[in-house]
Design a protein around this motif. Structure first.
Motif, mmCIF file in Angstrom:
data_model
loop_
_atom_site.group_PDB
_atom_site.id
_atom_site.type_symbol
_atom_site.label_atom_id
_atom_site.label_comp_id
_atom_site.label_asym_id
_atom_site.label_seq_id
_atom_site.Cartn_x
_atom_site.Cartn_y
_atom_site.Cartn_z
ATOM 1 N N ASP A 63 0.833 -1.204 0.000
ATOM 2 C CA ASP A 63 0.000 0.000 0.000
ATOM 3 C C ASP A 63 0.872 1.261 0.000
ATOM 4 O OD1 ASP A 63 -2.115 -1.743 0.195
ATOM 5 O OD2 ASP A 63 -2.630 -1.237 2.262
ATOM 6 N N GLY A 64 0.378 2.300 -0.669
ATOM 7 C CA GLY A 64 1.003 3.611 -0.599
ATOM 8 C C GLY A 64 2.216 3.807 -1.480
ATOM 9 N N MET A 65 2.567 2.820 -2.291
ATOM 10 C CA MET A 65 3.753 2.934 -3.147
ATOM 11 C C MET A 65 3.568 3.979 -4.251
ATOM 12 S SD MET A 65 5.191 -0.876 -3.967
ATOM 13 C CE MET A 65 6.703 -1.390 -3.157
ATOM 14 N N THR A 66 4.688 4.605 -4.650
ATOM 15 C CA THR A 66 4.729 5.371 -5.888
ATOM 16 C C THR A 66 5.339 4.464 -6.948
ATOM 17 O OG1 THR A 66 4.958 7.509 -4.780
ATOM 18 C CG2 THR A 66 5.687 7.387 -7.067
ATOM 19 N N ILE A 67 4.539 4.132 -7.980
ATOM 20 C CA ILE A 67 4.935 3.129 -8.964
ATOM 21 C C ILE A 67 4.979 3.754 -10.353
ATOM 22 C CG2 ILE A 67 4.358 0.908 -10.020
ATOM 23 C CD1 ILE A 67 2.973 0.111 -7.436
ATOM 24 N N GLY A 68 6.122 3.680 -11.004
ATOM 25 C CA GLY A 68 6.258 4.120 -12.389
ATOM 26 C C GLY A 68 6.054 2.940 -13.319
ATOM 27 N N ILE A 69 5.279 3.134 -14.376
ATOM 28 C CA ILE A 69 4.964 2.050 -15.314
ATOM 29 C C ILE A 69 5.451 2.445 -16.701
ATOM 30 C CG2 ILE A 69 3.157 0.597 -16.281
ATOM 31 C CD1 ILE A 69 1.487 1.118 -13.794
ATOM 32 N N GLY A 70 6.340 1.605 -17.258
ATOM 33 C CA GLY A 70 6.940 1.892 -18.557
ATOM 34 C C GLY A 70 5.963 1.686 -19.705
ATOM 35 N N GLY A 71 6.499 1.802 -20.929
ATOM 36 C CA GLY A 71 5.655 1.770 -22.115
ATOM 37 C C GLY A 71 5.050 3.136 -22.383
ATOM 38 N N TRP A 72 4.172 3.173 -23.373
ATOM 39 C CA TRP A 72 3.674 4.473 -23.835
ATOM 40 C C TRP A 72 2.293 4.264 -24.446
ATOM 41 C CZ3 TRP A 72 7.099 8.932 -24.581
ATOM 42 C CH2 TRP A 72 6.516 10.005 -25.233
ATOM 43 N N ALA A 90 12.072 16.575 -9.061
ATOM 44 C CA ALA A 90 12.321 15.156 -9.303
ATOM 45 C C ALA A 90 11.063 14.341 -9.020
ATOM 46 C CB ALA A 90 13.466 14.672 -8.420
ATOM 47 N N VAL A 91 10.914 13.251 -9.754
ATOM 48 C CA VAL A 91 9.793 12.321 -9.557
ATOM 49 C C VAL A 91 10.388 10.965 -9.168
ATOM 50 C CG1 VAL A 91 7.741 11.276 -10.594
ATOM 51 C CG2 VAL A 91 8.460 13.569 -11.300
ATOM 52 N N PRO A 92 10.777 10.800 -7.900
ATOM 53 C CA PRO A 92 11.351 9.505 -7.484
ATOM 54 C C PRO A 92 10.273 8.444 -7.365
ATOM 55 C CG PRO A 92 11.173 10.981 -5.607
ATOM 56 C CD PRO A 92 10.746 11.786 -6.811
ATOM 57 N N LEU A 93 10.659 7.202 -7.619
ATOM 58 C CA LEU A 93 9.714 6.082 -7.620
ATOM 59 C C LEU A 93 10.159 5.040 -6.600
ATOM 60 C CD1 LEU A 93 9.644 5.589 -11.508
ATOM 61 C CD2 LEU A 93 8.031 6.951 -10.154
ATOM 62 N N ASP A 94 9.183 4.457 -5.908
ATOM 63 C CA ASP A 94 9.495 3.292 -5.069
ATOM 64 C C ASP A 94 9.744 2.069 -5.937
ATOM 65 O OD1 ASP A 94 9.047 4.648 -2.575
ATOM 66 O OD2 ASP A 94 6.894 4.523 -2.985
ATOM 67 N N LEU A 95 8.983 1.989 -7.028
ATOM 68 C CA LEU A 95 8.998 0.770 -7.840
ATOM 69 C C LEU A 95 8.763 1.153 -9.298
ATOM 70 C CD1 LEU A 95 8.897 -2.405 -7.838
ATOM 71 C CD2 LEU A 95 6.425 -2.194 -7.523
ATOM 72 N N ALA A 96 9.498 0.506 -10.209
ATOM 73 C CA ALA A 96 9.247 0.658 -11.648
ATOM 74 C C ALA A 96 8.899 -0.707 -12.229
ATOM 75 C CB ALA A 96 10.468 1.237 -12.357
ATOM 76 N N LEU A 97 7.890 -0.718 -13.108
ATOM 77 C CA LEU A 97 7.467 -1.938 -13.811
ATOM 78 C C LEU A 97 7.719 -1.720 -15.298
ATOM 79 C CD1 LEU A 97 4.003 -2.527 -12.053
ATOM 80 C CD2 LEU A 97 6.276 -3.322 -11.330
ATOM 81 N N ILE A 98 8.479 -2.624 -15.910
ATOM 82 C CA ILE A 98 8.892 -2.449 -17.309
ATOM 83 C C ILE A 98 8.793 -3.792 -18.025
ATOM 84 C CG2 ILE A 98 10.895 -1.946 -18.801
ATOM 85 C CD1 ILE A 98 11.773 0.047 -16.598
ATOM 86 N N THR A 105 13.319 -2.021 -9.428
ATOM 87 C CA THR A 105 12.762 -2.183 -10.777
ATOM 88 C C THR A 105 12.505 -3.658 -11.052
ATOM 89 O OG1 THR A 105 13.864 -0.223 -11.680
ATOM 90 C CG2 THR A 105 13.215 -1.922 -13.252
ATOM 91 N N ILE A 106 11.270 -3.956 -11.484
ATOM 92 C CA ILE A 106 10.926 -5.309 -11.923
ATOM 93 C C ILE A 106 10.828 -5.281 -13.448
ATOM 94 C CG2 ILE A 106 9.313 -7.220 -11.724
ATOM 95 C CD1 ILE A 106 8.259 -5.950 -9.152
ATOM 96 N N LEU A 107 11.620 -6.095 -14.082
ATOM 97 C CA LEU A 107 11.626 -6.197 -15.539
ATOM 98 C C LEU A 107 10.979 -7.517 -15.951
ATOM 99 C CD1 LEU A 107 12.524 -5.542 -18.452
ATOM 100 C CD2 LEU A 107 14.765 -6.527 -17.886
ATOM 101 N N SER A 108 9.851 -7.439 -16.660
ATOM 102 C CA SER A 108 9.304 -8.647 -17.267
ATOM 103 C C SER A 108 9.777 -8.703 -18.705
ATOM 104 C CB SER A 108 7.773 -8.670 -17.187
ATOM 105 O OG SER A 108 7.199 -7.598 -17.911
ATOM 106 N N ALA A 109 9.930 -9.923 -19.219
ATOM 107 C CA ALA A 109 10.452 -10.085 -20.570
ATOM 108 C C ALA A 109 9.744 -11.235 -21.263
ATOM 109 C CB ALA A 109 11.952 -10.342 -20.527
ATOM 110 N N GLU A 110 9.619 -11.093 -22.590
ATOM 111 C CA GLU A 110 9.019 -12.180 -23.361
ATOM 112 C C GLU A 110 9.792 -13.481 -23.167
ATOM 113 O OE1 GLU A 110 6.199 -12.086 -25.378
ATOM 114 O OE2 GLU A 110 5.900 -10.170 -24.374
ATOM 115 N N SER A 111 11.121 -13.366 -23.058
ATOM 116 C CA SER A 111 11.927 -14.558 -22.823
ATOM 117 C C SER A 111 13.190 -14.178 -22.066
ATOM 118 C CB SER A 111 12.288 -15.245 -24.147
ATOM 119 O OG SER A 111 13.019 -14.371 -24.979
#
Length: 281
Positions: free
Chosen positions: A17-26, A153-161, A192-198
């Motif tokens: 709860d309460g996280m600042t989360i940045g989400i990649g992509g566009w 600055a826009v600091p993030l607790d977590l980034a999802l990419i 940072t959590i990086l998901s990948a196709e492979s």
């Protein structure tokens, strides 16, 4: 060097709860939808989402997990208005900070460089400053004496990419035409959590591909999650295009709570959904 690859059980423990989360992509392009679905299933609430937004933002608004959205835009590309985000905004159930795209880039870049702000001309003469009074101007200390924007600055607790490929150390490769600013999200984040196709060997990452395709290096990534089809229904070129049929189904679900619950049950609640989606791409 230990592997950073995690499974879905470990993934669920990274949201709170309460996280600042940045989400990649566009927009509706290369969004980390498998990670967003995991975030939804975690039930984490009062989130502050930073995104060049698409269905990632809309889904989290629809589930009531968002407290605030900081965005350059929120769109589904082929459908101009993200309907779930629009509904939450019109209902006043979320706070929003709409920024010039370049201002958001400056804020992420300042956070990644561990600076309090970045100086920019973006936003000068526009309503974005009056709409966001927390953003201040600064006078150049040099002879020009120019008034400039001091984008905080826009600091993030977590980034999802989400990227096409990664190795077990956290090096990430974008093989499509759209690297966007995902590296800035990673640099601005504590985790940072990086998901990948492979997930492939480090050697395979560089064989046959230009080094410039290596968008993230291992110092920028905390965890790697293998998710074939993990950007569905958004694009992940060259692996697959956007699934326009599912996107239209998603947009229609904003008009009826029953349709939304049906969509959520079919595409979000089942963590194994994304793999067969990829095989059908």
């Amino acid at each position: 060097m230990p592997s950073k690859v995690i499974d879905s059980t470990a993934l669920n423990g990274l949201f709170s709860d309460g996280m600042t989360i940045g989400i990649g992509g566009w927009g509706s392009r290369r969004k980390p939808m498998a990670l967003v679905a995991a975030l939804i299933r975690s039930g984490a609430r009062n989130l502050r989402i930073v995104s060049f937004g698409g269905p990632d933002v809309g889904m989290l608004c629809a589930t009531g997990q968002v407290k605030e959205v900081i965005h350059g835009f929120v769109t589904l590309d082929s459908i101009a208005v993200e309907p779930h985000f629009a509904a939450a905004r019109q209902a006043g159930s979320i706070k929003t900070a709409e920024l010039d795209e370049s201002m958001l880039v400056s804020g992420l870049r300042a956070a990644g460089r561990r600076l309090p702000f970045e100086v920019t001309r973006s936003g000068l003469g526009a309503d974005v400053l009056s709409a966001n009074p927390q953003i201040r101007t600064i006078t150049s200390p040099y002879e020009d004496g120019e008034t400039l924007v001091a984008m905080p600055a826009v600091p993030l607790d977590l980034a999802l990419i989400h990227l096409n490929r990664a190795d077990h150390l956290g090096n990430g490769q974008c093989l499509g035409p759209d690297p966007y600013v995902d590296d800035l999200f990673a640099r601005a984040a504590t985790v940072t959590i990086l998901s990948a196709e492979s997930v492939v060997s480090t050697r395979e990452l560089v064989e046959g591909h230009h080094p410039a395709t290596l968008l993230l290096n291992r110092t920028m990534v905390s965890h790697v999650f293998e998710a074939p089809g993990g950007a569905h229904f958004t694009t992940c070129l060259p692996d697959y295009p956007r699934n326009e049929e599912i996107q239209r189904e998603y947009a229609r679900s904003a008009s009826d709570p029953a349709l939304w619950e049906e969509f959520r049950g079919r595409y979000i609640n089942d963590e194994h959904h994304w793999i067969p989606e990829a095989s059908n791409a």
